[in-house]
Write an enzyme that holds these catalytic residues in place. Structure first.
Site, short mmCIF file in Angstrom:
data_model
loop_
_atom_site.label_atom_id
_atom_site.label_comp_id
_atom_site.label_asym_id
_atom_site.label_seq_id
_atom_site.Cartn_x
_atom_site.Cartn_y
_atom_site.Cartn_z
N CYS A 115 0.91 -1.29 0.21
CA CYS A 115 0.03 0.03 0.06
C CYS A 115 0.81 1.15 0.04
CB CYS A 115 -0.92 0.00 1.24
SG CYS A 115 -2.10 -1.51 1.16
N HIS A 262 -3.93 6.92 1.16
CA HIS A 262 -4.09 5.62 0.59
C HIS A 262 -5.49 5.23 1.11
CE1 HIS A 262 -4.10 1.45 -0.14
NE2 HIS A 262 -3.96 1.15 1.34
N ASN A 292 -9.90 -0.88 -1.98
CA ASN A 292 -8.61 -0.56 -1.87
C ASN A 292 -7.63 -1.09 -2.81
OD1 ASN A 292 -6.11 -0.81 -0.95
ND2 ASN A 292 -6.47 -1.39 1.15
O1 UT7 Z 1 -4.39 -1.09 2.77
C1 UT7 Z 1 -3.69 -1.81 3.80
C2 UT7 Z 1 -4.15 -1.44 5.22
N1 UT7 Z 1 -5.35 -2.15 5.61
C3 UT7 Z 1 -5.91 -1.49 6.71
O2 UT7 Z 1 -5.62 -0.54 6.91
C4 UT7 Z 1 -7.22 -2.39 6.94
C5 UT7 Z 1 -7.47 -2.29 8.12
N2 UT7 Z 1 -8.56 -2.98 8.87
C6 UT7 Z 1 -9.82 -2.61 8.61
O3 UT7 Z 1 -9.97 -2.02 7.83
C7 UT7 Z 1 -10.90 -3.65 9.29
O4 UT7 Z 1 -10.12 -4.16 10.33
C8 UT7 Z 1 -11.85 -4.51 8.36
C9 UT7 Z 1 -12.76 -3.61 7.59
C10 UT7 Z 1 -10.89 -5.25 7.64
C11 UT7 Z 1 -12.68 -5.20 9.28
O5 UT7 Z 1 -13.45 -4.55 10.07
P1 UT7 Z 1 -13.54 -4.84 11.70
O6 UT7 Z 1 -14.27 -3.96 12.07
O7 UT7 Z 1 -12.14 -4.89 12.30
O8 UT7 Z 1 -14.27 -6.20 11.75
P2 UT7 Z 1 -13.54 -7.66 12.24
O9 UT7 Z 1 -12.62 -8.13 11.48
O10 UT7 Z 1 -13.42 -7.36 13.74
O11 UT7 Z 1 -14.88 -8.55 12.04
C12 UT7 Z 1 -16.08 -8.36 12.89
C13 UT7 Z 1 -17.29 -9.52 12.50
C14 UT7 Z 1 -16.52 -10.88 12.65
O12 UT7 Z 1 -17.78 -11.50 12.88
P3 UT7 Z 1 -17.88 -11.89 14.58
O13 UT7 Z 1 -16.69 -12.69 14.86
O14 UT7 Z 1 -17.97 -10.66 15.57
O15 UT7 Z 1 -19.31 -12.76 14.63
C15 UT7 Z 1 -16.09 -11.25 11.16
O16 UT7 Z 1 -16.39 -12.59 10.97
O17 UT7 Z 1 -17.50 -9.20 11.14
C16 UT7 Z 1 -17.20 -10.26 10.39
N3 UT7 Z 1 -17.02 -10.29 8.99
C17 UT7 Z 1 -18.03 -9.90 8.10
N4 UT7 Z 1 -19.33 -9.97 7.99
C18 UT7 Z 1 -20.08 -9.79 6.96
C19 UT7 Z 1 -15.72 -10.03 8.45
N5 UT7 Z 1 -15.81 -9.75 7.28
C20 UT7 Z 1 -17.28 -9.74 6.82
C21 UT7 Z 1 -17.62 -9.45 5.92
N6 UT7 Z 1 -19.13 -9.61 5.73
N7 UT7 Z 1 -17.09 -9.25 4.60
#
Ligand code: UT7
Length: 335
Positions: A115, A262, A292
């Protein structure tokens, strides 16, 4: 002392639009989750047979940037190609673009900083120009993510975020002081290399090993991201490295006319915007349309911002990135 100035910009994205609803038909996800957590509404994916690849998209963006710089490909002295998704394991995308654009035997250099790849590439181009070694440097960021994502529910935490596309800039030598790239600041922290990574196929997982291990079970060749950990680091590093760049130039946040972060996550951009007390007009976001696109995200956003008149001569433009490595960086530009 020379400076380097952006003399041309271009971008290319595949025609195929993939909405959040399209994704919810092939995995357990939904539009509300994706928009609330990331801001993304749709992204572009290469369609099999549409002729696009990381290099071809890079070449299309480069062609536009070179034309807008009023140059021809014969005027380019160096190609710098940033990607995490090259067409081939080796050689890199730079030489592929060189061939596609019938360029002379100029050097082609590939940058592997994910990135942060475009900001790293701008910094390398700037150093070559400042020393007087090269006059016109073509910088490309391009990604074909869709070819390598786990498009099942297992991979939904990663695969809904990424999109395909390319952006390019030509950096040209200038004699004017105080214009163009004022500074670049780069960092990395290898201790967190595995928190956002794709392990194989690589020398750590050679092909015979993957075949022997039954790849379906092991899946070392889909990207892994520890999302929350990456998010927490991103917001800190974005702010740090923007401040570092401003301070090195005796500037403050109130001097910023346009911040192009980014496009990792709209929530990250909004957090940074709030920290620097910037208005909506001072931060350019297009993750809603493209997802992204890693090394391509800044040059696509920069090109769109410029094309729509949001960047004017004399403006202070700040580029900032954070991503896998971890790597991060900023570039401060006087337009
Ligand atoms: O470009 C390089 C740098 N990248 C970044 O900066 C990305 C940084 N991270 C993020 O943007 C966020 O962490 C994400 C968007 C990737 C994820 O969001 P989050 O709020 O951190 O969600 P999480 O991974 O903690 O997941 C929360 C819940 C989980 O379910 P449970 O365990 O709470 O039941 C996941 O299984 O959301 C679930 N989940 C989804 N649900 C529906 C994960 N992905 C999805 C999805 N659709 N696509």
């Amino acid at each position: 002392m020379y400076t380097s100035k952006i003399s041309g910009l271009g971008y290319y994205v595949p025609e195929n639009v993939v909405t959040n609803d399209d994704l919810s038909e092939i995995m357990d996800t939904n539009d509300t989750w994706i928009q609330e957590r990331t801001g993304i509404k749709e992204r572009r994916h290469i369609k099999k047979g549409d002729g696009n690849s990381t290099s071809t998209m890079g070449a299309k963006a480069a062609k536009i940037a070179i034309e807008r710089a009023n140059l021809s490909s014969d005027d380019i002295d160096l190609i710098i190609f940033a990607t995490l998704s090259p067409d081939m394991y080796f050689p890199g995308g730079g030489v592929r673009v060189q061939e596609m654009m019938n360029m002379k035997t100029i050097p082609a250099l590939d940058v592997r900083n994910q990135c942060s790849g475009f900001v790293y590439a701008i910094s390398v181009a700037d150093q070559f120009i400042k020393t007087g070694m090269y006059k016109n440097v073509l910088v490309i960021g391009s990604e074909n993510h869709s070819g390598g994502l786990d498009m099942t529910t297992r991979g939904r935490g990663v695969s809904v975020i990424f999109g395909d596309g390319a952006g390019a800039a030509v950096l040209t030598r200038s004699d004017k002081e105080g214009v163009g790239v004022l500074s670049t600041h780069l960092h990395s922290e290898g201790a967190h290399a595995k928190e956002l990574s794709l392990e194989g196929p690589s020398t750590g997982h050679w092909v015979p090993e993957i075949i022997a291990e039954n790849a379906q079970e092991n899946i070392p060749y889909y990207p892994y991201m520890n999302g929350q950990f990456v998010f927490k680091n991103a917001v800190v590093r974005f702010s740090e490295v923007i401040n570092e760049g401003l301070q090195a130039n005796n500037l403050t946040a109130s001097d910023i006319d346009m911040l192009i972060p980014h496009q990792a996550n709209l929530r990250i951009s909004q957090f940074v915007q709030k920290q620097f007390k910037l208005s909506d007009d001072q931060v350019y976001n297009n993750i809603q349309k493209y997802g992204n696109t890693t090394a391509a995200s800044i040059p696509i956003a920069l090109t769109e911002a410029w094309e729509t008149g949001k960047i004017k001569e004399g403006d202070l433009v700040v580029l900032a990135a954070f991503g896998s490595g971890f790597t991060w960086g900023s570039a401060i530009l006087r337009w």
